[in-house]
Design a protein around this motif. Structure first.
Motif, mmCIF file in Angstrom:
data_model
loop_
_atom_site.group_PDB
_atom_site.id
_atom_site.type_symbol
_atom_site.label_atom_id
_atom_site.label_comp_id
_atom_site.label_asym_id
_atom_site.label_seq_id
_atom_site.Cartn_x
_atom_site.Cartn_y
_atom_site.Cartn_z
ATOM 1 N N TYR A 1 27.331 7.321 25.252
ATOM 2 C CA TYR A 1 28.411 7.961 26.011
ATOM 3 C C TYR A 1 28.751 9.317 25.392
ATOM 4 O O TYR A 1 28.900 10.315 26.104
ATOM 5 N N PHE A 2 28.869 9.348 24.060
ATOM 6 C CA PHE A 2 29.156 10.615 23.383
ATOM 7 C C PHE A 2 28.046 11.624 23.617
ATOM 8 O O PHE A 2 28.300 12.809 23.799
ATOM 9 N N LEU A 3 26.825 11.155 23.628
ATOM 10 C CA LEU A 3 25.681 12.037 23.874
ATOM 11 C C LEU A 3 25.794 12.685 25.251
ATOM 12 O O LEU A 3 25.492 13.862 25.418
ATOM 13 N N SER A 4 26.254 11.928 26.229
ATOM 14 C CA SER A 4 26.352 12.430 27.602
ATOM 15 C C SER A 4 27.620 13.221 27.886
ATOM 16 O O SER A 4 27.607 14.120 28.725
ATOM 17 N N HIS A 5 28.716 12.878 27.223
ATOM 18 C CA HIS A 5 30.003 13.440 27.618
ATOM 19 C C HIS A 5 30.651 14.384 26.617
ATOM 20 O O HIS A 5 31.674 14.988 26.924
ATOM 21 N N SER A 6 30.101 14.495 25.437
ATOM 22 C CA SER A 6 30.693 15.395 24.450
ATOM 23 C C SER A 6 30.291 16.824 24.757
ATOM 24 O O SER A 6 29.150 17.104 25.070
ATOM 25 N N SER A 7 31.265 17.678 24.651
ATOM 26 C CA SER A 7 30.937 19.094 24.696
ATOM 27 C C SER A 7 30.573 19.461 23.266
ATOM 28 O O SER A 7 30.683 18.644 22.360
ATOM 29 N N VAL A 8 30.155 20.664 23.066
ATOM 30 C CA VAL A 8 29.863 21.077 21.703
ATOM 31 C C VAL A 8 31.133 20.861 20.902
ATOM 32 O O VAL A 8 32.238 21.029 21.412
ATOM 33 N N LEU A 9 30.985 20.472 19.660
ATOM 34 C CA LEU A 9 32.146 20.158 18.839
ATOM 35 C C LEU A 9 33.160 21.288 18.874
ATOM 36 O O LEU A 9 32.810 22.446 19.078
ATOM 37 N N PRO A 10 34.414 20.945 18.667
ATOM 38 C CA PRO A 10 35.456 21.974 18.765
ATOM 39 C C PRO A 10 35.164 23.175 17.876
ATOM 40 O O PRO A 10 34.559 23.030 16.815
ATOM 41 N N GLN A 11 35.575 24.316 18.342
ATOM 42 C CA GLN A 11 35.389 25.522 17.537
ATOM 43 C C GLN A 11 36.280 25.417 16.311
ATOM 44 O O GLN A 11 37.485 25.344 16.410
ATOM 45 N N PHE A 12 35.640 25.321 15.171
ATOM 46 C CA PHE A 12 36.395 25.284 13.938
ATOM 47 C C PHE A 12 36.738 26.720 13.566
ATOM 48 O O PHE A 12 36.453 27.650 14.302
ATOM 49 N N GLN A 13 37.340 26.908 12.425
ATOM 50 C CA GLN A 13 37.819 28.237 12.055
ATOM 51 C C GLN A 13 36.692 29.199 11.690
ATOM 52 O O GLN A 13 36.883 30.400 11.708
ATOM 53 N N ASP A 14 35.526 28.671 11.340
ATOM 54 C CA ASP A 14 34.438 29.587 10.980
ATOM 55 C C ASP A 14 33.738 30.084 12.250
ATOM 56 O O ASP A 14 33.711 29.423 13.268
ATOM 57 N N GLU A 15 33.217 31.266 12.190
ATOM 58 C CA GLU A 15 32.500 31.848 13.318
ATOM 59 C C GLU A 15 31.025 31.488 13.177
ATOM 60 O O GLU A 15 30.340 31.970 12.284
ATOM 61 N N THR A 16 30.547 30.607 14.036
ATOM 62 C CA THR A 16 29.151 30.204 13.972
ATOM 63 C C THR A 16 28.490 30.452 15.315
ATOM 64 O O THR A 16 29.145 30.455 16.359
#
Length: 188
Positions: free
Chosen positions: A79-94
């Motif tokens: 389910y996570f594989l199908s429904h997760s968006s990219v992990l939340p934007q953390f404070q670092d710029e990647t």
């Protein structure tokens, strides 16, 4: 810190409940860890598989548009594989591909943690008993019992992986960086 967290999971009569409480308290701090290397150091050195599994579950729940309330299982990982968006934007710029890479890393770690929990606590009842009472259950050498939601087929995996790869292709284009290809292979 890791030793203290591991002991804190075990002091309660129910490791499941204590791991949930601790994870709920720690989770906001994980979202504020500025660097990926620091987040990975915390998660990779965690001694309690149960706590790490719960923290990763919270992280993926947080990144889903529609969170699921089902219990942790292989089906929930899909389910996570199908429904997760990219992990939340953390404070670092990647770069975007690095955020996908981190997501794949954590999905693999979630699978390993869940597998570790299933091996250490083969029966769900083990997680609801205190350490002293659990010794009797462990001495019986119970085999892991699959939940209905752990019974997934190779076709289920392939379909979810294909969907996931096509979502990544829309964002990243092709070809994927070598790190991502390697993590996709390992995850599958």
């Amino acid at each position: 810190l890791q030793r203290m967290l591991s002991m804190a999971v075990e002091v309660d009569k129910s490791p499941t409940c204590s791991s949930r409480k601790i994870a709920d308290d720690i989770f906001p701090f994980i979202l504020n860890i500025p660097l990926r290397s620091q987040r990975e150091a915390l998660l990779n050195t965690m001694e309690s598989q149960l706590l790490r599994c719960r923290l990763l579950e919270l992280l993926f729940q947080h990144s889903c548009d529609v969170p699921t309330m089902s219990s942790m299982s292989l089906d929930k990982v899909l389910y996570f594989l199908s429904h997760s968006s990219v992990l939340p934007q953390f404070q670092d710029e990647t770069a975007t591909w690095q955020r996908w890479d981190e997501m794949l890393q954590y999905l693999s770690l979630l699978l390993l943690s869940y597998h570790g929990v299933k091996q250490a606590f083969p029966l769900a009842e083990h997680l609801r008993t205190s350490v002293s009472d659990r010794m009797k259950l462990i001495a019986q050498k119970a085999k892991p019992r699959l939940q209905d939601s752990d019974d997934i087929s190779q076709l289920d995996i392939q379909l979810k992986m294909n969907d996931f790869i096509s979502r990544m292709q829309k964002t990243l284009g092709e070809p994927f960086p070598a790190q991502i290809q390697e993590k996709l292979f390992m995850l599958q």
